[in-house]
Design a protein around this motif. Structure first.
Motif, PDB file in Angstrom:
ATOM      1  N   TYR A   1       0.858  -1.196   0.000  1.00  0.00           N
ATOM      2  CA  TYR A   1       0.000   0.000   0.000  1.00  0.00           C
ATOM      3  C   TYR A   1       0.891   1.243   0.000  1.00  0.00           C
ATOM      4  O   TYR A   1       1.253   1.784   1.045  1.00  0.00           O
TER       5      TYR A   1
ATOM      6  N   GLY B   1      -4.567  12.240   1.748  1.00  0.00           N
ATOM      7  CA  GLY B   1      -4.736  10.783   1.797  1.00  0.00           C
ATOM      8  C   GLY B   1      -5.679  10.184   0.775  1.00  0.00           C
ATOM      9  O   GLY B   1      -5.995   9.011   0.827  1.00  0.00           O
TER      10      GLY B   1
ATOM     11  N   ASN C   1     -12.951   8.007  -1.953  1.00  0.00           N
ATOM     12  CA  ASN C   1     -13.951   7.127  -1.345  1.00  0.00           C
ATOM     13  C   ASN C   1     -15.373   7.668  -1.493  1.00  0.00           C
ATOM     14  O   ASN C   1     -16.334   7.002  -1.113  1.00  0.00           O
TER      15      ASN C   1
ATOM     16  N   TYR D   1      -4.871  -3.568  -2.243  1.00  0.00           N
ATOM     17  CA  TYR D   1      -6.166  -3.730  -1.555  1.00  0.00           C
ATOM     18  C   TYR D   1      -6.457  -5.198  -1.217  1.00  0.00           C
ATOM     19  O   TYR D   1      -7.554  -5.518  -0.743  1.00  0.00           O
TER      20      TYR D   1
ATOM     21  N   GLU E   1     -16.699  -0.770  -0.282  1.00  0.00           N
ATOM     22  CA  GLU E   1     -15.907   0.463  -0.470  1.00  0.00           C
ATOM     23  C   GLU E   1     -15.576   0.665  -1.942  1.00  0.00           C
ATOM     24  O   GLU E   1     -15.371  -0.288  -2.691  1.00  0.00           O
TER      25      GLU E   1
ATOM     26  N   SER F   1     -12.799   2.969  -4.172  1.00  0.00           N
ATOM     27  CA  SER F   1     -11.623   3.819  -4.045  1.00  0.00           C
ATOM     28  C   SER F   1     -11.215   4.256  -5.452  1.00  0.00           C
ATOM     29  O   SER F   1     -10.555   3.512  -6.179  1.00  0.00           O
TER      30      SER F   1
HETATM   31  C1  AVI Z   1      -9.015   6.087   3.369  1.00  0.00           C
HETATM   32  N1  AVI Z   1      -8.924   5.643   1.973  1.00  0.00           N
HETATM   33  C2  AVI Z   1      -8.281   6.673   1.152  1.00  0.00           C
HETATM   34  C3  AVI Z   1      -8.354   4.302   1.794  1.00  0.00           C
HETATM   35  C4  AVI Z   1      -8.300   3.971   0.299  1.00  0.00           C
HETATM   36  O1  AVI Z   1      -7.230   3.608  -0.168  1.00  0.00           O
HETATM   37  O2  AVI Z   1      -9.316   4.093  -0.377  1.00  0.00           O
HETATM   38  C5  AVI Z   1      -9.149   3.240   2.531  1.00  0.00           C
HETATM   39  C6  AVI Z   1      -8.656   1.839   2.281  1.00  0.00           C
HETATM   40  N2  AVI Z   1      -9.403   0.815   1.962  1.00  0.00           N
HETATM   41  C7  AVI Z   1      -8.670  -0.257   1.827  1.00  0.00           C
HETATM   42  N3  AVI Z   1      -7.420   0.061   1.999  1.00  0.00           N
HETATM   43  C8  AVI Z   1      -7.389   1.385   2.311  1.00  0.00           C
END
Ligand code: AVI
Length: 323
Positions: free
Chosen positions: A55, A163, A168, A208, A283, A285
């Motif tokens: 990440y 960030g 999101n 992810y 989610e 992203s």
């Molecule tokens: C907070 N956000 C920017 C993270 C993203 O990468 O979308 C949340 C996340 N979800 C999974 N890993 C990180």
């Protein structure tokens, strides 16, 4: 505490229950809002995600802020208030606050719904000279409105939204959010916006769906939270984390896949049936291009002053000025 400002405040228990019910009765795609990923354990798991080798997003954001803070500070007017949407742990904000306070006194307003995150941030940044920290335990726009209404006539605002939390918000909510921010600003105010950029799909999937399974735990924890807070009986072993790339929306989607046909009971009256293989979408992203960010910024009535891109992990820091 979490470095991820969540899209919207987590809200009261009754709205959690209502959102879970609405999301799990949606057809054809069941959903749970990503803001609920960040309970105490979820926030800690997110912090761990930021440390994962796969990440690169957080490290890229930090590298850019470290490198370009002096340049950003040079462009800011003398009489300035700084607001941050989501206080984070204060680590990456330090670079910019240190650069700004070299020339002026700064009032810094971290806006965050978690009192614990606010106090950690205050402690982390307490040693910076010429900095007054005023934590606001509010939702983003509410906090920004509060600051904007109380500033002096000749005081400018720098809003930081780092960030890539903007990603999101599923489009077009990202644009609407930029427009909402802009409405609370005056011409000559600034927005420093972090945005993750499109990169090779295998890199995104690894980011992810990491080898240690931290992101899987982060995602599955949402079901655990529903069990704990709403008295549900999700069997976590019967769901599997999945990260996939949607080429139409240019987004990484996180899902939880049901590993068999099953019925889950939530509280006393609410039952949800899952087919074998059915997913809950948890989610989105979004991964931007530089042009897309510039276009959205301009539509929201900002002028793009600068876009800095990290070479190791395509990510952009966008300095925008309200027109
Ligand atoms: C907070 N956000 C920017 C993270 C993203 O990468 O979308 C949340 C996340 N979800 C999974 N890993 C990180």
């Amino acid at each position: 505490m979490t470095t991820a400002p969540v899209p919207i405040a987590s809200g009261r228990p009754e709205s959690f229950a209502a959102d879970v019910r609405a999301g799990l009765t949606k057809t054809p795609q069941k959903e749970l809002p990503s803001k609920y990923l960040y309970d105490q354990l979820g926030s800690r798991l997110f912090d761990a995600i930021c440390e994962l080798p796969e990440y690169g997003l957080t490290r890229a954001d930090e590298r850019l802020l470290r490198r370009h803070s002096p340049e950003i500070a040079d462009q800011m007017p003398g009489n300035l208030l700084v607001c941050e949407l989501g206080s984070g742990s204060g680590g990456k904000t330090r670079w910019i606050l240190e650069a700004l306070t070299r020339r002026r006194q700064i009032s810094y307003y971290p806006i965050e719904i978690s009192p614990l995150a606010l106090s950690l941030c205050q402690r982390e940044l307490a040693d910076i000279d010429s900095l007054a920290i005023v934590g606001l335990e509010r939702e983003y726009l509410d906090g920004l409105r509060h600051v904007s209404e109380r500033r002096g006539t000749d005081q400018a605002i720098l809003v930081m939204f780092l960030g890539s939390t903007i990603g999101n918000f599923s489009a077009p909510a990202d644009l609407r959010f930029l427009q909402d921010i802009r409405r609370l600003l005056r011409p000559g105010d600034f927005l420093l916006l972090g945005s993750d950029l499109l990169k090779p799909i295998p890199d995104l999937i690894s980011a992810y769906d990491d080898n240690l399974g931290v992101t899987a735990a982060f995602n599955l924890n949402l079901l655990s939270r529903v069990n704990l807070e709403l008295g549900a009986d999700f069997d976590l072993r019967q769901f599997r984390h999945e990260a996939r790339f949607n080429t139409v929306t240019s987004s990484v989607e996180m899902h939880l896949r049901s590993l068999r046909a099953q019925t889950v009971t939530i509280g006393t009256h609410f039952r949800v049936d899952f087919q074998d293989g059915e997913t809950i979408w948890t989610e989105n992203s979004h991964k931007y291009s530089l042009a897309e960010i510039a276009e959205k910024a301009q539509t929201a009535n900002f002028r793009v002053q600068a876009q800095w891109v990290d070479q190791q992990w395509p990510f952009a820091e966008n300095l925008l000025m309200a027109e």
